[in-house]
Design an enzyme around this catalytic site. Sequence first.
Site, PDB file in Angstrom:
ATOM      1  N   HIS A  57      -6.807  77.112  35.473  1.00 11.56           N
ATOM      2  CA  HIS A  57      -6.982  76.125  34.430  1.00 11.56           C
ATOM      3  C   HIS A  57      -6.880  74.759  34.608  1.00 11.56           C
ATOM      4  O   HIS A  57      -6.239  74.164  35.487  1.00 11.56           O
ATOM      5  CB  HIS A  57      -6.026  76.617  33.255  1.00 11.56           C
ATOM      6  CG  HIS A  57      -6.273  77.812  32.809  1.00 11.56           C
ATOM      7  ND1 HIS A  57      -5.791  78.171  31.562  1.00 11.56           N
ATOM      8  CD2 HIS A  57      -6.957  79.039  33.283  1.00 11.56           C
ATOM      9  CE1 HIS A  57      -6.110  79.525  31.194  1.00 11.56           C
ATOM     10  NE2 HIS A  57      -6.881  80.071  32.188  1.00 11.56           N
ATOM     11  N   GLU A  59      -5.385  72.253  33.399  1.00 12.41           N
ATOM     12  CA  GLU A  59      -4.098  71.688  33.178  1.00 12.41           C
ATOM     13  C   GLU A  59      -3.229  71.994  34.587  1.00 12.41           C
ATOM     14  O   GLU A  59      -2.472  71.227  35.212  1.00 12.41           O
ATOM     15  CB  GLU A  59      -3.457  72.418  32.135  1.00 12.41           C
ATOM     16  CG  GLU A  59      -3.767  72.051  30.893  1.00 12.41           C
ATOM     17  CD  GLU A  59      -4.856  73.336  30.327  1.00 12.41           C
ATOM     18  OE1 GLU A  59      -5.728  73.399  31.083  1.00 12.41           O
ATOM     19  OE2 GLU A  59      -4.684  73.477  29.157  1.00 12.41           O
ATOM     20  N   CYS A  87      -3.213  77.080  26.683  1.00 14.88           N
ATOM     21  CA  CYS A  87      -2.615  78.377  26.550  1.00 14.88           C
ATOM     22  C   CYS A  87      -1.321  78.752  26.778  1.00 14.88           C
ATOM     23  O   CYS A  87      -0.484  77.432  27.400  1.00 14.88           O
ATOM     24  CB  CYS A  87      -3.584  79.248  27.435  1.00 14.88           C
ATOM     25  SG  CYS A  87      -3.148  79.023  28.938  1.00 14.88           S
ATOM     26  N   CYS A  90      -0.462  77.488  30.601  1.00 18.07           N
ATOM     27  CA  CYS A  90      -0.531  76.262  30.643  1.00 18.07           C
ATOM     28  C   CYS A  90       0.758  75.511  29.909  1.00 18.07           C
ATOM     29  O   CYS A  90       1.456  74.492  30.715  1.00 18.07           O
ATOM     30  CB  CYS A  90      -1.594  75.610  30.248  1.00 18.07           C
ATOM     31  SG  CYS A  90      -3.139  76.101  31.493  1.00 18.07           S
TER      32      CYS A  90
END
Length: 153
Positions: A57, A59, A87, A90
């Site tokens: 992701h 992040e 999410c 993260c």
Amino acid sequence: MSVPLAEHEQWMRRALALADRAENEGEVPIGAVLVRDGQLLGEGWNQVISAQDPTAHAEIVAMRDAASVAGNYRLPGSTLYVTLEPCTMCAGAMIHARVELLVFAAREPKAGVVCSTCSLLDEPRYNHRVSWQEGVLAEESSARLQAFFQSRR
């Protein structure tokens, strides 16, 4: 940590440019930058498809980049700018990395855990608290995501 809105917008614009890069690579358009003391430490964009990595992701990629630059997996005093509410994975990584502040653009009503589905970063049982702020360039981020998913239908 009091940062002028113009500075938050500057870093979020960089994250939005990274979201555009993700989209150009066929990924969901989400971008992130990690900053400390006004300096860019790391950046990332969604790469789950291209990297064949469910943890890639934006992040996570930005925090990995920053940790490599800093020479430490802990990132105290840092601010993570991301174009979409994080999410669970993260948010957990931000807590472990000791990120000081999260600034995100748009809410994620299905999987966002900062304020949409729950308040994970406000959970008192964790040994670190990540402060957060939402809404910086939210309309621009939302428009990108909506256009991306409409084009896929």
